[in-house]
Design an enzyme around this catalytic site. Structure first.
Site, PDB file in Angstrom:
ATOM      1  N   ASN A  93      -3.287  -7.601  -6.593  1.00 13.86           N
ATOM      2  CA  ASN A  93      -2.633  -7.566  -7.931  1.00 13.86           C
ATOM      3  C   ASN A  93      -1.281  -7.755  -8.141  1.00 13.86           C
ATOM      4  O   ASN A  93      -0.583  -7.178  -7.355  1.00 13.86           O
ATOM      5  CB  ASN A  93      -3.260  -6.526  -8.748  1.00 13.86           C
ATOM      6  N   GLY A  99      -2.514  -6.487 -13.341  1.00 14.26           N
ATOM      7  CA  GLY A  99      -3.190  -5.133 -13.129  1.00 14.26           C
ATOM      8  C   GLY A  99      -2.463  -4.394 -12.077  1.00 14.26           C
ATOM      9  O   GLY A  99      -3.149  -3.411 -11.585  1.00 14.26           O
ATOM     10  N   HIS A 106       0.380  -4.813  -1.803  1.00 10.02           N
ATOM     11  CA  HIS A 106      -0.849  -4.433  -0.975  1.00 10.02           C
ATOM     12  C   HIS A 106      -1.921  -5.460  -1.294  1.00 10.02           C
ATOM     13  O   HIS A 106      -1.954  -6.144  -2.290  1.00 10.02           O
ATOM     14  CB  HIS A 106      -1.210  -2.993  -1.257  1.00 10.02           C
ATOM     15  N   HIS A 108      -6.008  -5.355  -1.231  1.00 16.75           N
ATOM     16  CA  HIS A 108      -7.443  -4.635  -1.297  1.00 16.75           C
ATOM     17  C   HIS A 108      -8.225  -5.285  -0.424  1.00 16.75           C
ATOM     18  O   HIS A 108      -8.521  -6.623  -0.424  1.00 16.75           O
ATOM     19  CB  HIS A 108      -7.897  -4.406  -2.610  1.00 16.75           C
TER      20      HIS A 108
HETATM   21  P1  5GP Z   1      -3.335  -1.792  -7.680  1.00 16.27           P
HETATM   22  O1  5GP Z   1      -3.815  -1.657  -9.155  1.00 16.27           O
HETATM   23  O2  5GP Z   1      -2.075  -1.658  -7.480  1.00 16.27           O
HETATM   24  O3  5GP Z   1      -3.658  -3.100  -7.158  1.00 16.27           O
HETATM   25  O4  5GP Z   1      -4.155  -0.901  -6.923  1.00 16.27           O
HETATM   26  C1  5GP Z   1      -3.465   0.267  -6.355  1.00 16.27           C
HETATM   27  C2  5GP Z   1      -4.488   1.086  -5.857  1.00 16.27           C
HETATM   28  O5  5GP Z   1      -4.224   2.364  -5.220  1.00 16.27           O
HETATM   29  C3  5GP Z   1      -5.777   1.643  -6.630  1.00 16.27           C
HETATM   30  O6  5GP Z   1      -6.921   0.960  -6.279  1.00 16.27           O
HETATM   31  C4  5GP Z   1      -5.918   2.956  -6.669  1.00 16.27           C
HETATM   32  O7  5GP Z   1      -7.076   3.505  -6.604  1.00 16.27           O
HETATM   33  C5  5GP Z   1      -5.076   3.225  -5.163  1.00 16.27           C
HETATM   34  N1  5GP Z   1      -4.361   4.659  -5.193  1.00 16.27           N
HETATM   35  C6  5GP Z   1      -3.789   4.951  -6.304  1.00 16.27           C
HETATM   36  N2  5GP Z   1      -2.998   6.344  -5.936  1.00 16.27           N
HETATM   37  C7  5GP Z   1      -3.652   6.433  -4.473  1.00 16.27           C
HETATM   38  C8  5GP Z   1      -3.337   7.476  -3.718  1.00 16.27           C
HETATM   39  O8  5GP Z   1      -2.697   8.611  -3.880  1.00 16.27           O
HETATM   40  N3  5GP Z   1      -4.001   7.136  -2.143  1.00 16.27           N
HETATM   41  C9  5GP Z   1      -4.903   6.355  -2.025  1.00 16.27           C
HETATM   42  N4  5GP Z   1      -5.331   6.242  -0.887  1.00 16.27           N
HETATM   43  N5  5GP Z   1      -4.836   5.454  -3.083  1.00 16.27           N
HETATM   44  C10 5GP Z   1      -4.221   5.322  -4.244  1.00 16.27           C
END
Ligand code: 5GP
Length: 113
Positions: A93, A99, A106, A108
């Site tokens: 993302n 989003g 990162h 996923h």
């Molecule tokens: P984004 O929306 O930025 O692509 O994804 C961020 C991801 O980080 C989300 O899937 C969320 O569940 C994960 N996430 C947020 N906070 C933490 C955390 O403290 N530890 C871990 N392991 N994952 C996290």
């Protein structure tokens, strides 16, 4: 926008927050997503300070980009979800409309179902 050293993944990298580690090398850190959306939901991050995919590609050394992508392949083989097995989904993302919640680049990795 400049890199926020206090984002959650930066804190995980510094060991200030716990995580369930999957893999680590000189360039890459990988751990389980805290709110898994699939049976397997892994995050892969570079150790360098990059905000998102664009920032990573624009600023990282070729070696970092290569090692990051190689680590993804290593991890999916390790988890037995590679293209030789049942396969997986790779997603990044980027920014507000993408989003992105955590402003450290990162991928996923989703799999296992
Ligand atoms: P984004 O929306 O930025 O692509 O994804 C961020 C991801 O980080 C989300 O899937 C969320 O569940 C994960 N996430 C947020 N906070 C933490 C955390 O403290 N530890 C871990 N392991 N994952 C996290």
């Amino acid at each position: 926008m400049s890199y926020d050293k206090n984002n959650i993944f930066a804190k995980i990298l510094r060991g200030e927050l716990p995580c369930k580690k999957v893999y680590e090398n000189e360039y890459v850190f990988s751990f389980h997503d805290i709110y898994p959306q699939k049976k397997i939901h892994i995050l892969v991050i570079p150790k360098g300070e990059y905000i998102d995919f664009d920032d990573f590609i624009n600023k990282a050394l070729d070696k970092e980009i290569l090692e990051f992508n190689r680590a993804v392949i290593y991890i999916v083989k390790m988890l037995k979800i590679s293209n030789q097995e049942n396969g997986y989904r790779l997603l990044s993302n980027i920014g507000k409309d993408g989003g992105q919640e955590v402003s450290h680049f990162h991928y996923h990795i989703f799999g296992g179902e």
